[in-house]
Design an enzyme around this catalytic site. Structure first.
Site, short mmCIF file in Angstrom:
data_model
loop_
_atom_site.label_atom_id
_atom_site.label_comp_id
_atom_site.label_asym_id
_atom_site.label_seq_id
_atom_site.Cartn_x
_atom_site.Cartn_y
_atom_site.Cartn_z
N ASP A 147 -6.86 18.12 -14.90
CA ASP A 147 -7.20 16.70 -15.09
C ASP A 147 -6.86 16.71 -16.71
O ASP A 147 -7.65 17.39 -17.84
CB ASP A 147 -8.65 16.36 -14.86
N LYS A 193 -7.90 5.38 -19.38
CA LYS A 193 -8.34 5.72 -20.71
C LYS A 193 -7.11 5.65 -21.71
O LYS A 193 -6.75 4.64 -22.04
CB LYS A 193 -8.65 7.30 -20.60
N ARG A 226 0.71 -1.09 -0.05
CA ARG A 226 -0.02 -0.03 -0.23
C ARG A 226 0.70 1.34 0.19
O ARG A 226 0.48 2.29 -0.39
CB ARG A 226 -1.06 -0.02 1.18
C1 LIG Z 1 -12.60 8.51 -16.79
C2 LIG Z 1 -12.25 9.79 -16.15
C3 LIG Z 1 -11.93 9.97 -14.76
C4 LIG Z 1 -12.17 9.10 -13.85
O1 LIG Z 1 -11.11 7.87 -14.05
P1 LIG Z 1 -11.40 6.30 -13.50
O2 LIG Z 1 -10.21 5.58 -13.75
O3 LIG Z 1 -12.65 5.83 -14.38
O4 LIG Z 1 -11.61 6.27 -12.15
C5 LIG Z 1 -11.66 11.18 -14.59
N1 LIG Z 1 -11.57 12.18 -15.27
C6 LIG Z 1 -11.75 12.19 -16.67
C7 LIG Z 1 -11.60 13.34 -17.49
C8 LIG Z 1 -12.12 10.84 -17.14
O5 LIG Z 1 -12.48 10.61 -18.29
#
Ligand SMILES: *Cc1c(COP(=O)(O)O)cnc(C)c1O
Length: 391
Positions: free
Chosen positions: A177, A202, A52
């Site tokens: 992000d 993604k 962890r």
């Molecule tokens: C999918 C996504 C997230 C969250 O990611 P996970 O891996 O599904 O928790 C956060 N920000 C954006 C822009 C996303 O497309």
């Protein structure tokens, strides 16, 4: 036979080295003595103790993403949302205020709307295409602004440079992000961001088989706080997922360039078809922030295309059914093209008026373009459009 105690196997050494990071699922690491362990905790020696707190697969993946984003010491977490949580929950305290973009990822919006206020952290949403709207939302107690450069699902482009200037002037942290744009689209640190987040799930990992996040702050003290919060809250990534993501990352730049090329073609094709009301793609001249997209993304439109067809829900149903070669699934960045319908999925909680305000109608689709042959993919969209026109 005399029973024996099973001892941990000492690392098997080789004068030659593996070309792939080995998967190391060990949760605990045995030390030689209490003094040796002390040395590790005190930072006199380096080594792992408990998964962890960190493990080799997370670290080797993190170093690769650090290199792409241009920041050192990033932390790999168990999902993109846990990276967002590390930022929003790990760097704020009761009494702080956080500003977020109106079109942030759905769960980020939910954390802003429900979790932060529950903990005494006030939040405001602002239109990030307009830096003055962000400036107007900032208060003396504002700690942070969280934005995405390309919004979901309408692909609007934030005024990243303008917002970075506002944040610098007001002494507010800017967190970006960067999931939709990826470091190949732009590197937020080059534009003044303090913190960068990735949903590695993604485009970076790219195969829809690993759920992971990554987060890093430019400032060492802030970055340490993110790491400690991630360890304490248990936002740990699985070694196996990290291994898969590292494998996916090996082809990230090739996948990005190929899907972008197809996305550009698909966008231009869709825009010329009867029954298509509008197409949103950052490098098209009819994009609402076309000039900003050109300068920020330097001609890179990335892999996402959104479009709207005539005929409302009935036409949308006909389109999704007839375009049967495309997975109708709410994700992005996969090797295969995926289609999502925000009105029935990510944006279903909004009222029809709320959706209309951001331009999401029943005929609105978002496409994450994959690696298929471009002509075959376009033919698939044509099947869908024909069926939608025929209802
Ligand atoms: C999918 C996504 C997230 C969250 O990611 P996970 O891996 O599904 O928790 C956060 N920000 C954006 C822009 C996303 O497309």
């Amino acid at each position: 036979m005399k029973p024996t105690i099973q001892r941990p196997v000492a690392p098997i050494t080789s004068v030659s080295s593996p070309v792939v990071s080995p998967i190391q699922p060990s949760v605990v690491y045995a030390s030689e003595s209490p003094t040796a362990l002390d040395g590790q905790y005190e930072g006199k020696t380096t080594g792992y103790t408990y998964a962890r707190e960190g493990h080799p697969n997370a670290d080797s993946l993190a170093r690769r993403i650090d290199a792409l984003e241009g920041i050192e010491g990033g932390v790999v977490t168990g999902s993109g949302m846990s990276a967002v949580a590390a930022v929003l929950l790990g760097l704020t305290k009761a009494g702080d205020h956080v500003v977020g973009g109106t079109q942030l990822y759905g769960r980020s919006l939910r954390m802003m709307a429900e979790d932060l206020p529950r903990l005494g952290i006030d939040t405001t949403l602002a239109d990030v295409t307009d830096a003055s709207a962000v400036a107007a939302a900032i208060r003396p107690e504002t700690r942070m602004v969280l934005i995405e450069v390309v919004s979901n699902p309408t692909l609007r482009i934030a005024d990243l440079d303008g917002i970075a200037q506002v944040c610098a002037d007001k002494g507010v942290l800017l967190a970006v992000d960067n999931t939709f744009t990826t470091p190949r689209g732009l590197r937020p640190v080059d534009h003044g961001a303090d913190i960068v987040i990735q949903s590695v799930t993604k485009l970076l990992a790219g195969h829809s088989d690993a759920t992971l996040g990554w987060v890093a702050a430019k400032d060492k003290a802030l970055n340490d706080r993110l790491r400690v919060f991630a360890v304490t809250a248990g936002l740990t990534a699985s070694p196996f997922d990290c291994y898969l993501a590292e494998r996916g990352l090996a082809t990230f730049d090739l996948r990005f360039d190929r899907t972008q090329e197809t996305a550009q073609r698909l966008a231009d094709h869709l825009a010329a078809q009867p029954g298509v009301i509008k197409v949103l793609y950052p490098t098209r001249p009819d994009h609402p922030e076309a000039a900003r997209a050109q300068s920020l993304l330097q001609g890179r439109g990335c892999n996402m295309v959104s479009f709207e067809i005539e005929g409302g829900r009935a036409a949308a149903d006909a389109f999704a059914k007839a375009a049967s070669g495309i997975a109708f699934a709410p994700t992005l960045g996969d090797v295969g093209t995926t289609l999502s319908h925000p009105a029935s999925s990510s944006h279903r909680a909004l009222t029809p008026e709320g959706r209309a305000a951001i331009g999401v109608s029943e005929g609105f689709f978002r496409v994450s373009v994959g690696l298929e042959d471009a002509d075959a993919l376009i033919a698939c969209f044509d099947d869908g459009l024909r069926a939608a026109r025929d209802i």
